[in-house]
Scaffold this motif. Structure first.
Motif, short mmCIF file in Angstrom:
data_model
loop_
_atom_site.label_atom_id
_atom_site.label_comp_id
_atom_site.label_asym_id
_atom_site.label_seq_id
_atom_site.Cartn_x
_atom_site.Cartn_y
_atom_site.Cartn_z
N ALA A 1 -37.80 -26.01 30.20
CA ALA A 1 -38.39 -25.09 29.46
C ALA A 1 -38.10 -23.62 30.12
N GLN A 2 -38.38 -23.52 31.28
CA GLN A 2 -38.32 -22.28 31.85
C GLN A 2 -36.63 -21.92 31.79
N LEU A 3 -35.70 -22.74 32.03
CA LEU A 3 -34.30 -22.46 31.78
C LEU A 3 -34.10 -21.96 30.51
N LEU A 4 -34.72 -22.85 29.36
CA LEU A 4 -34.15 -22.42 28.02
C LEU A 4 -34.88 -20.94 27.64
N ALA A 5 -36.21 -20.86 28.17
CA ALA A 5 -36.72 -19.45 28.05
C ALA A 5 -35.55 -18.39 28.56
N ALA A 6 -35.27 -18.51 29.39
CA ALA A 6 -34.22 -17.72 30.13
C ALA A 6 -32.75 -17.52 29.19
N GLU A 7 -32.21 -18.63 29.07
CA GLU A 7 -30.92 -18.69 28.45
C GLU A 7 -30.70 -19.41 27.30
N GLY A 8 -31.82 -19.61 26.46
CA GLY A 8 -31.66 -20.33 25.29
C GLY A 8 -30.88 -19.63 24.06
N GLY A 9 -30.90 -18.29 24.04
CA GLY A 9 -30.16 -17.58 23.11
C GLY A 9 -28.72 -17.88 23.28
N ALA A 10 -28.44 -17.76 24.53
CA ALA A 10 -26.87 -17.77 24.87
C ALA A 10 -26.55 -19.25 24.40
N PHE A 11 -27.42 -20.38 24.86
CA PHE A 11 -27.06 -21.76 24.76
C PHE A 11 -26.83 -21.98 23.18
N ARG A 12 -27.84 -21.57 22.45
CA ARG A 12 -27.67 -21.83 20.84
C ARG A 12 -26.40 -21.06 20.60
#
Lengths: 395, 81
Positions: A278-289
């Motif tokens: 969750a912490q990772l996605l909070a930081a990088e979720g936009g780029a991931f998507r």
């Protein structure tokens, strides 16, 4: 990894060269998740909530922090409303069996996974009326059709997935929430394919309950799921047991969340790993998507460039979660999946994907479909490698 | 042989571990020292984690917890000898 040329199924290392089954489970896990699980097993081995000594307290605090991280990621104002469950399927069972009673009527879309369809079948046997609204050939549930059914008779709940595990179709949950609430119904959501892949704000979404998997788009370990329950919804717990706190002398479950719905020892490694994700996605979720969207676009276009393929779900370029399923005119989906594994060391899934309602809706109940799920760690090169292999198999 | 002076504490009990840890986090954030302890019998039927704090901090602590809607389920005082 196995040598793509060898096809040795007995190799000691079963990891594929290309992994495109993220709709089933994400792999490889981010290093942050692996490290967090390892730390849980090596340093945080106490039973959370079952002691006040240092290691048990550390485990309790790590779970507390993970719950807060996940609540922040998913837009849950009070983290007590976000419950840890053994899987999304268990979360769906609690969501449905905890809220529905004999005599209730529900309206559900026809694209649901068996995690919803099977509990509903059991509830129907117990006297719940289940009205299925047919989705269109792309898998989209029409809010107008849902409203027509909800208006027809008192309805306890509208039930709909966030996105299809077969077609990738994203359902219009905002419209469905408005309709449900206008008629005094609940909106109950299976978000197994939504959270992580989509920007989820549960407070804004309007769902009364939202179940999701921890190990798919949220990138956590297997064996952990989540259930958000809006503060006003009084679900009946489906399991009783110890909670480690509260009034232990009573034989009824505490009424307070999260303990009311979390009987027994929690999956500490799973939760802590999911919290790290969750912490990772909070930081990088936009780029991931954004990366996922680009991979899906190329995969979709590439499949259509190969003679004989029909891609299920939304048309190219339309929004979808990173799931692309296809059927070929002459080559079975199962064979494509098998050949990709044996000859090319590429992992995908063929078959019915535990969603017979959805297959029936899009006309693939008899033939199944080969499904490609992209996610964390997948590259454009992986997609191009897979497309080239598929072209060889069906040519 | 020296004798340690008995020290009094306020002990707060909570309905869930989550609530106890939320209270601990809040109180530490506002500068109130607390120590998690096993819930003592003085809290009645409550088990799990309780928070021990100095009596001088109790009014401030309980006010902050009430404002944050994580008020304790039970309260007692105890003397450590």
């Amino acid at each position: 990894m196995r040598s793509p040329a060898s096809g040795l199924q007995t190799a000691s290392d079963p990891r594929p060269a290309v992994y495109l089954d993220h709709a089933a489970t994400s792999w490889p896990k981010p290093s942050q998740v692996v490290d967090a699980v390892s730390r849980s097993l090596t340093e945080l081995g106490g039973n959370p909530g079952r002691g006040a000594y240092a290691m048990a307290l550390a485990a309790s605090r790590a779970i507390f922090d993970a719950r807060r991280s996940l609540a922040g990621l998913l837009g849950v104002p009070d983290s007590c409303d976000l419950l840890f469950q053994p899987s999304c399927t268990y979360a769906c069972n609690l969501m449905l069996k905890g809220s529905l009673r004999p005599g209730d009527r529900v309206v559900v879309g026809s694209m649901e996974h068996n995690a919803v369809a099977r509990p509903l079948a059991r509830l129907a046997e117990a006297g719940v009326e289940v009205v299925v609204v047919q989705a269109d050939p792309a898998g989209l549930v029409d809010p107008g059709d849902v409203e027509r059914e909800v208006r027809a008779a008192p309805t306890k709940a509208v039930i709909c997935q966030h996105a299809s595990n077969l077609t990738g179709t994203i359902q219009p949950l905002g419209d469905l929430a408005d309709i449900a609430h206008e008629y005094g119904s609940l909106l109950l959501v299976d978000g197994a394919q939504g959270a992580g892949h989509l920007d989820v704000d549960l407070a804004a979404l309007g769902a009364d309950a939202y179940a999701t998997s921890g190990h798919k788009g949220l990138l956590g370990p297997q064996g952990i799921g989540l259930l958000y329950v809006a503060s006003g919804l009084d679900l009946e717990e489906q399991a009783e047991g110890g909670t480690g706190a509260g009034a232990s002398e009573t034989l009824t479950m505490p009424t307070e969340r999260p303990d009311r719905y979390e009987a027994g020892t929690l999956n500490t490694p799973g939760i802590i790993g999911l919290g790290a994700a969750a912490q990772l996605l909070a930081a990088e979720g936009g780029a991931f998507r954004r990366m996922e969207a680009e991979l899906v676009r190329r995969l979709h276009e590439g499949l259509l460039e190969i003679d004989g393929f029909r891609v299920l779900g939304p048309p190219p370029g339309a929004p979808r979660v990173p799931v692309v399923s296809a059927v070929h005119d002459t080559v079975d989906a199962d064979r494509i999946a098998f050949e990709l594994d044996r000859r090319y060391d590429i992992a995908v899934r063929g078959g019915l994907h535990c969603a017979p309602w959805a297959h029936e809706t899009v006309g693939t109940l008899e033939c199944g479909a080969v499904r490609f799920g992209v996610g964390w760690g997948v590259t454009v090169e992986h997609v191009e490698t897979a497309l080239a292999a598929i072209a060889e198999i069906v040519t | 042989m020296s004798r340690r002076t008995p020290e009094s504490f306020v002990v707060l009990g909570f309905a869930t571990t989550h609530a106890a840890l939320a209270a601990e986090r809040l109180l530490l954030d506002i500068g109130v020292p607390v120590t998690p302890i096993p819930a003592p019998k003085g809290l009645g039927q409550l088990c799990g984690i309780a928070l021990r704090l100095a009596p001088a901090d109790a009014v401030r602590a309980e006010g902050a917890l009430a404002n944050a809607d994580i008020a304790p389920k039970a309260r007692t005082t105890m003397t450590d000898v």
